[in-house]
Structure formats: C-alpha cells, structure tokens
Enzyme design. Structure first.
Site, short mmCIF file in Angstrom:
data_model
loop_
_atom_site.label_atom_id
_atom_site.label_comp_id
_atom_site.label_asym_id
_atom_site.label_seq_id
_atom_site.Cartn_x
_atom_site.Cartn_y
_atom_site.Cartn_z
CB ILE A 689 -16.76 20.65 23.58
CG1 ILE A 689 -17.55 20.29 25.03
CG2 ILE A 689 -15.41 21.08 23.67
CD1 ILE A 689 -16.95 19.00 25.66
N GLY A 690 -20.02 21.91 22.91
CA GLY A 690 -21.47 21.66 22.78
C GLY A 690 -22.54 22.37 23.30
N GLY A 692 -26.91 23.13 23.59
CA GLY A 692 -28.36 22.52 23.59
C GLY A 692 -29.30 23.51 24.25
CB SER A 694 -30.39 22.32 29.18
OG SER A 694 -29.25 21.46 28.57
CB VAL A 697 -21.22 20.81 27.30
CG1 VAL A 697 -20.16 19.97 28.08
CG2 VAL A 697 -22.62 20.41 27.49
CE LYS A 711 -25.48 18.86 30.93
NZ LYS A 711 -26.67 18.05 31.05
CG ASP A 814 -33.77 12.64 26.59
OD1 ASP A 814 -34.33 12.13 25.66
OD2 ASP A 814 -33.19 13.64 26.76
#
Length: 1004
Positions: A689-690, A692, A694, A697, A711, A814
């Site tokens: 669903i995501g 990045g 790092s 997810v 994650k 962040d």
C-alpha cells in the site's frame, strides 16, 4: 488625389502647435534599466513607464526638491526577484534604498560600493547568499546597514572595522560562521549592533566592544558565546538594551554592569550562567525590564534589585533560594513578575500588588508557603495568576472573586482550604480555572454560569460536595472538565451533554447517582469519559458508540446493568473498563478476547469465552458415554498431531529452520491476537500500500479479522553500513521509541522482527492513510474544516506528549503531513520515528551529523547548525498547519523560489486572508481558520526562541477552537502574528521592537 493647397499651407502651423513630449530624465533611464534586470510577478513596477516621463511619480520613488532628482527608493514587500540591481547605484543622489522582504538572490556584488551617496541600505528578508562584500565600508556616509534574514555565509570582512559613520549594523539570522568580529570595536559611531542567531565560531564576547561608547542596543543572542561576560561592558554609558540570550556564557554577572545606569532592559536568557546575581543594582536607577531566566544562577534575590522601579522581572528557571524581598511590593511600575522553577520559600510580600498595577504573577514550582496576598488585584488589572506546586495555605482571598480581569487562574497542588469566592467561579474572562489538589470545600455555585469564556475547569482532588450545578448550557467553550476525587452527589447535569466542544469529562471517584443523561451523541469531540467509582445505574447508552473520537472509556465501579451495547464495537478505544458493575449477557465479539478480560471482571452475569470470567456452560443432555467418546477422540487427535509434527520436523526441517530463523527475533509490545508466521506469509506484492526510500508497507488482513500495517525495511549494503552512524539506524530508533511510549495520538507498534537480512515493523492499520495523501490528492474534499482542526489538535497533542511527557524528551525530526496517519474516523496519529532523537537529560539541544527531515519542513536554523531540539519539530508542525489551512503543498512550483511559509506571509501582506485559505473550506469558519493560521505562523517564526512550546501550541489550538483572542497586526507594512490570551493592550508590548516582544512571549 492631392490635398487642397490651403491645407498644405496650414499643416506646418498645426504641427508646431502640438506639445512636444518631454524626454525621460537620466534618473528615469537608470530606473528602467534596473527594472529590466528584475522579475516582477506582482506588477509592483507597472507604473515605471516612459509614458510618464517624471520618475518622481513612479511607485516607491521619492525625489528631492527643487531639482526633482531621485533621493530615496522604497520597494519593500514587492516580490521582486533577481540579482541586486546595480543600475540603481548610478543615481547620483540616492541616499536611501529599501528592498526588504523581496526575493533578491545571488550574491551581493562588490560593486555596490558605487552607491556613493547612500546613508541607508536595507536588504533584510531576501535570498542573498555568499560572502558579505567588504567594499560596503567604502561608502563614505553609510549610517545604517541591514542585511538580516538572508543566507550570507563566511566571516565578516575586516574592512567593516573601517566604517566612518555607521550607526546601525544588523546581520541577524544569516549563516555567518567566522569568529566574532572584534574589529567592530573600532566603529565608535555605532549605536545599534545586531549579530544574533548566526553560527559564529564559539568564542568569548570581544572585550573590544567596550570601545563602542555610543552603543545603545547590543543584540548577541544565539552567537555561541562562551566564557564570562567581560567586565569591560560596564564602560558603555549609553547602553539601554543588552541581550546575550541563548549562548553558553559562564560565571557570575560582573558587578561592573552596575555602571549601566541608563539600561532599561538586560537579557541573559537561556545561557549557562552560574554563580550569584552580583550586580550593584542600586546604581541602575533606570532599569525597567530584567530577564536573566533559564540559567544556573544561585543565591538569594538581591533586595537592591527589587527596590528598582521595575516593570518586568524574569528570574525563572534558575536556582535562586531564600525569600522574595519585601521591597518588591513597593515598586509602583511592576507589571510582570516571573519566578517559576526556582527554590524560593517563605511567604509572598503581603502588600504585593497594592502599590503596582500587577498583570502577571507566576511563582509556580517553588516552596512558597503562607497565605495568598490579598492585594494582588488591588488595581483591577491582574490577568494571569499562576501559583501551582507550592505550599500556599489558608483561604483564597475574597478580593480575587472581584477581579474581573483574570483570564488564567492556576492554584493547583497547594494546601488551600475553605470555600472558593463565588465571584471566582464566574470570572467572565477566565479561560482556565485550575483549583485541583487542595482541600477546598463547599458547593459549586450557580455563579459558574457566568464563566462563559471558560475552556478548562479542573477542580479535582478537593473536598467539594453537593450536586454538580446544571449550568453548563452557558459554558459553550468548555473543552475539559475534571471534577474527580471529590464528594459530589446527585445526578450528572443534563446541560453537560450540550457541550459540543467537550474533549475530556472526568467525574470519577464521587457519589454521583442516576443514569447517564440522554443526548450524549452531542459530545462529538469527546475523547475521554471517566465516570468510574460512583453510584451510577441504568443501562450503558448505545449512543456512546456514536462518539467516534472517544479513546478512553471507564465506567467501572458503578451499578450499570443490562447488556453491553454492540455499538461499542464502533469505537477505537485505547482503554475500556466496564468492570465491577451488574452487567449481564454476552460480550460483543470484538471484545470477547482474553486481552480484554480485565475490562469485564466483577460482572457475574456476563458470559463469554474468556477464561476465568464466568462459569463454563455445560449441556445436561449429553450422556456420560458421549463425554467419554469425546475424550477418546481428543486423545486420538493429539496422537495424530504429534505424529505429523514429528514427520514435519524430520523431513521439512530446512523450510522450518528458514522460517524459524526469520521469526527468531520477534519482539512484541502489546498482547497479540495473531502469529508471527501469519505476518510473514502475507508479505506479497498484491498487499503493498506504499513504498519509499526505506522500504515497502503492506496491508495484512489476519485470520482473526484484524488488519495491520507491516513496514518491511530494505536491506543495507556493506558499503552503506560502513558509512552509517548509530543515529541513522531507523529500525533501532523506531523500536526503541515506539516500543516505550503509549499515547492515543502516537501510532501503535504491535511488534517487530530483526534477523539482520529482514527487518519488519508491525503497526496498527490506519484506514485513511496519511494526511498528506488525503489533503493533496483526490480525497481532499473529504476534509472539511472541523476535520482539519481535529487533525491539527490530535497531532499537536501527540507531539506535546513526546516533548513534555516523555522522560527523556523525544524529538521526532521528520514531522510532515505524510507522517501523520488518519484512522477510520480521521483521528490523527504521529508516525514514522525512524530519525527520532531522544534528547538527553541536561541537553537542551544536540548536534547531528546530517540533516534529517523533509524539504519544505526543515527549520531554517537546523539546516545550517545541525542542532536538534524541540523547536525544530515545532517549525515543521507549523508548516503542517499551513498545509491544513491553505490546502497547498509545502513546496509548489507556483511559489517560485518561495516555500509555503514565505508564500503565506507575502500573500497575507498583499492580498489578505481570503487568498490564503483553501477555497474548499466553508467560509462560515473563517474566524476560527484565521486563528489556527496564526498559530501556524507563530510556529514557523524564523527565530527559534519565538516559537511556542508544543504544550503551548495545544493550548493555543484549543483556544482557537474555543474562541480565544488572536490577531494579525501590521508592523512596518508587514503582517505578523501576535497571539494574545488577554486584552489588546499588552503593557510590555513594544511597537518599536516587535522581535523582542515575540521573543519574550515565545519563551513563555
């Protein structure tokens, strides 16, 4: 066809009769050349046109008489871009040039010295960078030079010691990192010197500054000064403002400063000063404002100091001991006395406030005892009374009940007794009334209805008795009501359910009876409901299930009966406690789990599958033989399972070993209703669903129906690992941070796994994703203003918990809209702690090796100092508030070289609030939106010291939603936020020095 001969004869006469167009002057030609080198998106220079041959009529141009030559140019706040317009230096009589608050970029050329006639050059709030040219010193008559709030770097050129007539030099908030320029001590004409908030090389304060005998104003905050304050500063006879705050100065305050007889303001805020306050104060007869707060000063408060005609005395956050001198009560000018966080004892002077127009008194966190002085509000101007965490005794003075100017009343944790003056209950301006943890008695009178501005009412842990008055219909701004641990009786007032803004209601540990009133669905913002240990009865209202933001529900220790409403399954609760009641029936399936067992104990009629909660139900129709057959069947199944297990272990050990190794380092932080292997089996690309930098997810739906987010961090190469420092291990930081903290507005980390090759973090699933995606993508229309306000307040409370309630404090580093996640009811939770930093005790800030954060959210001072503290998070959160109000991204091509912060400020100045607010928002909320916007602007102040704490931000947001007072005012043509909780006329507000005022307010 030829024209008639007569017309040919008259044509020359007609042409001679026409007026000749006047030629553009040489000054006008130079101005047009300068215009060609600038970008002008706002059309500020549209009047600079040859059709008007007189440049004295052009915008921003001023001419001298009688020869009409250009002498002054003011183009401030015009959004002009491009390099510095050198053609302006060809204007032979130009004496003043003001280009403040534009977008001038590139470097400031050395050729600027060609502006020979300049006496004043103002270039603050631009984008200029590179070194400051030493050639500026060659301008013979230059008296004022302001280059503040740019990005100049390097050291200050030694030629600056050669200025002949310079009276004011301002270089605040740049990137200057050389040594403190001692050669400025040669510029004896200086009256004002401002070098604050630059990352200068750590050094002592130059003793050469003592040569500046004309100096009146010295601002050296945030200059990384070390060592003692030079004795030689006492040789500055005209100095009236000395600000050495936010440095690392040590030692005592030198007695030589007693010679500063004209000083009206000395600030040494937030240093590492130690030793006693050794000023010979009797010589400082003009001193009005003194601030030596947040240091390590010791000893007693000098009587000489308190004898001066002070307006404001700030000694908070030191180690002062002893009593407060009686002489302070004789000061006729005293308006503000701030002594909190010291070790002071004894009684307050009995006449304190009798001779002065006292407005603010804060002596909290000391060891004061004795009675509260009777005359604190003798002149009817006391606004803020904070006495918390002391040992005051006796009754609350009746005079305080007549003090209608009070807006902030905090008397918590003392030894006060007797009844509360009736007028104090109904203080018309008070937004905070805190009487908790005393021994106060009596009833709460109907006069409480007069406190129509009240936002927080905390009267817990006293001896109040009688009914809770049914007067809350007029307290429409109430957000928090805590009346726990008293002797209240009777029913819960029906008017309480009409408080639509109520967030916390705690009436636990009283003797309340009857049922929960009908209509509680009006509590749409209620987050905490605690009614435990009373005598309440009846059924639990099904309406509680409609309170979508409810997070804490405790109804234990009462006489509630009937079934548990199935509607409670609509809630996302961090705590549910229905124990020790008279409930019966089945437990709703969502809560029929062992982890919730303690929530239902003490209810003999409840049934469920929870071990030990209620007797096991048996079926009498089963025969004994059938029971025996069942036992044999179970034994057979066990034998079969053991055999299969042995076979699996013998022949599938490789696969088991692989999975076993992968799961060998699982660590859980909550009771889990799922297995680790189940998580690993669901990490498929279809569930992503995501993603990045790092890792990815995954959304994982478990067999028990729950959904979690996983994650999976990407692996790190050996080359990357060799360059990593411990602080950059996002997995380790995330686990250490989220594994220890619990808060309703911090995303929950269920468990984690680290095998070296594979790192997994399992979180609670947030159905509505991140605020950034929701706000800036197609679903932005779902976020109406009330939802956005709730998101801002939720996130602020989460960050406040990190900064103020975690020991040691945690800095997120962040904060951004993509790291604020939204649950199914748009409740907000702060997430992604991969770069968070635990601030060690004793360290207000810590230097990082690299910049952490996201472009557009990074505080300006963090980018060049790499020093992290809570103020960095506050700036980033301010950007999030601006996103919520404007609906815009922090970095947008439409801004040009600006970011969201500078765009909002510029648009407010030029077009007003309507061009800033997201057009998708309902205009009926404009007043509240404006107040929240002002909080965002305050959080993004360029000076860290002027940003409020996160605890203060939470309060400001609550007040914004409760009708608190906030204004945007114009200062030197520029709109700036000044947030007041009091009346418009603040006594120590200085229109001459708004930055100073903001710094004073931000520090509190």
């Amino acid at each position: 066809m030829r024209p008639p001969p007569l017309l040919l004869l008259l044509l020359p006469l007609f042409l001679l009769s026409l007026p000749l167009a006047a030629p553009l002057s040489q000054d006008g030609l130079y101005l047009l050349q300068a215009k060609r080198g600038l970008s002008d998106p706002a059309g500020a220079l549209s009047s600079w046109n040859p059709r008007d041959p007189d440049p004295c009529n052009w915008t921003g141009v001023h001419c001298g008489r009688p020869d009409r030559r250009v002498t002054s140019l003011d183009l401030s706040y015009s959004q002009l871009g491009g390099p510095f317009p050198l053609f302006l230096c060809r204007l032979p009589f130009l004496s003043s040039l003001n280009l403040r608050c534009n977008n001038l970029n590139s470097t400031l050329p050395s050729a600027v010295s060609a502006c020979r006639a300049l006496t004043r050059l103002d270039l603050p709030d631009n984008l200029l960078e590179g070194p400051i040219p030493g050639s500026l010193a060659a301008i013979p008559g230059l008296a004022r030079l302001n280059l503040s709030f740019n990005s100049f770097s390097g050291g200050l050129p030694p030629r600056f010691g050669e200025f002949a007539r310079l009276e004011s030099l301002s270089l605040v908030s740049n990137l200057l990192n050389g040594t403190m320029p001692s050669f400025l001590g040669n510029v004896t004409s200086l009256k004002r010197l401002e070098l604050a908030y630059n990352p200068w090389t750590p050094s002592d304060l130059p003793s050469e500054f003592s040569n500046l005998t004309n100096l009146e104003y010295l601002w050296l905050s945030g200059c990384r000064l070390t060592g003692p304050i030079p004795e030689s500063l006492g040789r500055l006879p005209r100095l009236w403002n000395l600000d050495l705050s936010v440095n690392q100065l040590t030692g005592p305050i030198p007695s030589s400063l007693a010679w500063l007889k004209s000083a009206i303001q000395i600030e040494l805020y937030k240093n590492s000063l130690s030793g006693e306050l050794s000023l010979a104060f009797s010589n400082m007869t003009s001193l009005r404002l003194m601030d030596v707060s947040t240091n390590q000063l010791t000893g007693a408060i000098p009587d000489d100091l308190c004898s001066l005609p002070l307006q404001s005395l700030n000694l908070f956050e030191n180690h002062f001991e002893g009593t407060l001198p009686e002489s302070i009560a004789l000061s006729e000018n005293l308006q503000e006395l701030m002594l909190f966080n010291n070790k002071l004892n004894g009684s307050l002077p009995s006449d304190l406030g009798k001779n002065s127009r006292l407005q603010s008194l804060d002596v909290s966190y000391n060891q004061f005892s004795g009675p509260i002085p009777e005359n604190l509000c003798a002149h009817g101007e006391l606004e803020e009374l904070v006495l918390i965490y002391n040992n005051f005794s006796g009754t609350i003075p009746p005079s305080l009940g007549k003090c209608e100017s009070l807006y902030r009343i905090r008397l918590k944790h003392n030894q006060l007794s007797g009844t509360v003056p009736e007028g104090l209950w109904g203080s018309p301006r008070a937004y905070l009334l805190e009487l908790a943890e005393n021994s106060l008695v009596g009833n709460v009178p109907d006069a409480l209805s007069g406190a129509h501005n009240l936002s927080v009412l905390d009267i817990s842990r006293n001896l109040f008795s009688g009914p809770v008055p049914d007067v809350f219909v007029s307290l429409t701004k109430l957000v928090e009501f805590n009346g726990s641990h008293n002797n209240f009786s009777g029913q819960i007032p029906r008017s309480l359910v009409q408080l639509s803004r109520l967030s916390t209601l705690d009436l636990s540990d009283n003797a309340l009876s009857g049922e929960i009133p009908e209509g509680i669905k009006g509590w749409r913002m209620l987050n905490e409901l605690d009614l435990d240990n009373n005598k309440l009865s009846g059924e639990i209202p099904a309406e509680i299930g409609s309170l979508t933001v409810l997070n804490y529900l405790d109804l234990s220790g009462n006489y509630f009966s009937g079934k548990i409403p199935d509607e409670l399954q609509n809630l996302k609760l961090n705590l549910l406690n229905l124990s020790n009641n008279q409930l019966f029936g089945d437990i709703p399936s969502m809560y029929d789990k062992q982890v919730y067992k303690d929530s239902f104990i003490g209810n003999p009629g409840l049934c469920g599958d929870l071990l030990g909660l209620c007797p096991t139900r048996s079926d009498g129709r089963k025969s004994k033989s059938l029971w025996m057959l069942s036992v044999i069947f179970v034994l057979a199944v066990l034998v079969l399972v053991v055999g299969i297990s042995w076979f699996y272990y013998k022949y599938k050990n490789i696969k088991k070993a692989r999975k076993g190794a992968a799961m060998s380092k699982w660590r859980s932080f909550h009771k889990l209703g799922f297995s680790e292997l189940e998580i690993a089996d669901c990490l498929k690309e279809d569930n992503v669903i995501g993603s990045g930098g790092s890792g990815k997810v995954y959304k994982v739906k478990l067999s028990n129906g729950e959904v979690v987010a996983v994650k999976k961090l990407r692996g790190v190469t050996k080359k990357e690992a060799s360059t990593f420092e411990p602080e950059k291990d996002g997995y380790q930081v995330e686990v250490e941070t989220l594994g220890k903290i619990r808060h309703k507005n911090i995303v929950r980390l269920w468990c984690c796994c680290n095998t070296g090759d594979c790192k997994l973090l399992v979180y609670e699933y947030m159905p509505n994703g991140s605020l950034g995606d929701m706000l800036h993508k197609s679903k932005g229309s779902l976020l109406d203003w009330r939802t956005r306000y709730k998101i801002a307040l939720d996130a602020a409370e989460g960050l406040s918990y990190l900064h103020h309630d975690c020991v040691p404090a945690i800095v997120h580093r962040d904060v951004k809209s993509n790291n604020i996640l939204l649950d199914g009811e748009f409740g907000a939770k702060v997430a992604d702690f991969g770069v968070a930093k635990i601030v060690k005790v004793g360290n207000g800030e810590e230097q990082m090796s690299v910049i952490a954060g996201s472009y557009g959210y990074i505080a300006p001072e963090y980018a060049y100092t790499l020093r992290v503290n809570e103020k960095s998070d506050i700036y980033s959160f301010g950007v999030v508030i601006l996103e919520l109000v404007t609906g815009r991204l922090p970095i947008d091509p439409a801004f040009g070289e600006k970011n969201l912060v500078t765009w909002v400020s510029a648009t407010l100045n030029q077009k007003g609030i309507d061009d800033v607010i997201d057009p998708k928002l309902d205009a009926s909320h404009k007043e509240e939106i404006t107040k929240v916007l002002e909080v965002g602007l305050l959080c993004t102040h360029s000076l860290p010291i002027s940003r409020p704490s996160m605890r203060k931000v939470v309060k400001l947001l609550q007040e914004a939603g409760s009708g608190g007072t906030a204004r945007i005012v114009k200062r030197d043509g520029k709109l700036s936020p000044y947030y007041y909780e009091d009346a418009p006329n603040k006594a120590n507000y200085s229109s001459e020095n708004p930055v100073q005022y903001m710094k004073e307010q931000g520090s509190k």
